[in-house]
Design a protein around this motif. Sequence first.
Motif, mmCIF file in Angstrom:
data_model
loop_
_atom_site.group_PDB
_atom_site.id
_atom_site.type_symbol
_atom_site.label_atom_id
_atom_site.label_comp_id
_atom_site.label_asym_id
_atom_site.label_seq_id
_atom_site.Cartn_x
_atom_site.Cartn_y
_atom_site.Cartn_z
ATOM 1 N N THR A 439 20.737 27.706 47.377
ATOM 2 C CA THR A 439 19.761 26.553 46.889
ATOM 3 C C THR A 439 20.412 25.380 48.561
ATOM 4 O O THR A 439 20.273 24.455 48.565
ATOM 5 N N GLU A 442 18.382 23.664 51.092
ATOM 6 C CA GLU A 442 17.605 24.027 51.338
ATOM 7 C C GLU A 442 17.584 22.235 51.498
ATOM 8 O O GLU A 442 18.251 21.727 51.028
ATOM 9 N N ILE A 458 14.523 22.013 44.238
ATOM 10 C CA ILE A 458 15.674 22.214 44.352
ATOM 11 C C ILE A 458 16.541 21.845 43.342
ATOM 12 O O ILE A 458 17.192 21.318 42.851
#
Length: 531
Positions: A439, A442, A458
């Motif tokens: 992540t 992101e 997230i």
Amino acid sequence: MSDDDLLFPEDAQPDSPAAQGKTEPRSHVHLKPWKILIVDDEVEVHNTTRLVLTDFTFEGAELEILSAYTGKEALEHLRQHDDIAVVLLDVVMETPHAGLDCARAIRQELNNRLVRIILRTGQPGQAPERKVIVEYDINDYKHKTELTSQRLFTTIYTAIRSYRDMRSIEKQRVGLKYIIDASASFFQERSIHTLSKGVLTQIEALFRLQNSLYMSSTGFTALAESLNAPSWNIISATGKFEECEGSTSCQSLPQDTVQKINVAIQEKSNLIADDKYIAYLPTQNKKYHILYVEKGSPDNWEELKELLEIFTTNVGIAFDNIYLNDEIIKTQSEVLFRLGEVVETRSKETAYHVVRVAEYTRILALAHGVSEQDAELFKQASPMHDIGKIGIPDSILLKPGKLTDDEFTIMKQHTTIGHSLLKTSDRRMLTTAADIAYTHHERWDGTGYPRGLKGEDIPLEGRITAVADVFDALSHERVYKKAWPMNEVLAFFHEQKGKMFDPVLVDLLLHNLDALLKVKEHYTDNIPRAL
């Protein structure tokens, strides 16, 4: 003579302590006095009681006598002094039942179950003995007319003995709670402190000792050295040494005691010296602990020595287990750092990149309100954020120029590769690293990759690592770019606030910029990193 007067007739035996005006021999060691509270509206009762108990001692300690003339005044004393051993309580004072109301308040309002309450009354009709004993939590009931000097001595002596035992039981309960808490939290940072505090409390309760220290050291302290050396760490302390807890020195410890402790260290053995016991406790990781306790008198040490040695040996095993667990965690963390460095070295990243990102991550996590334990976890896991780059071809990974669209599509796969490598682990550190790897690219506005997560969907550890990673990447030279000046780096974060980055984290980065820059300066790429 009125029935409110204390009587001292000639019924005390000539050889009794009270008759001879003496009790136990006084200890040469200064001990904390036993506190008793006289609660009576007659001044003469206070004066006479003090006179009779002038030379009273119990286990070498004298009395500290407090006076109250109303039930309300008595409760105020008990609020200020939580170590009062005995209350001599009159019944009839400001009201006919003031003493009974006071007794109930002591137990129910102050929740004081330890103090021994002795009801003294000159008017037994106001408080019948059977009714009072059944309905009120008192420990003794006396008519003032029967309290001769000898009986007063006996009453106080047995009451303090009972208080001492009750206090010892309570200390054992508190000590056991410390031990249980430590047993349940061996994987927490302060578990060594918690366990050592429990050890001191338990030893004081079990063996009726006082004023103790639990210390550790990483090296040998010679006879001529002192405990003020920086190699010492005072983990826990009680009594008069409590102010030394958490420090590397203790001014309250006399120099001759320091010398005795160093003798125990030099000889690697336990030591008894007068009223002091020093236990030398080696550990498996080449450290050693010192347990130091004091006793009210030098008597009966031999009876306690064997029990103390068994107890401290078992404690030493518990500490070894904590150190072993700590070593496992440090080894796991080191492996993650080394793996992260391997990836960064292959991709020609700067030598200290993963170290700086880890430190930035911890600073931002703590600033965000994350617990110390989770902030440390994020720090340990963040070096693996680019572990998936091991699956990216060198032709793309090492390309000095801008990537083509197809090349960038392949580069983006490092997030899913890293996640796949780590996600099957059942270790929290590795599953956290998997989330970070997955992540950290992101974006807050949902335009990132690989899944296009948005905002707080997230994971926090991914958002924090993203800020830390980009901050370090922009402020250092890479294979494809020069280092940005710091004003341009900050301008970029202002511009991307709420777009690429969590706006809260951008604010925290700016507010904690000095701490981040200290890390940047400390881990400069001009200094070779030992591997």
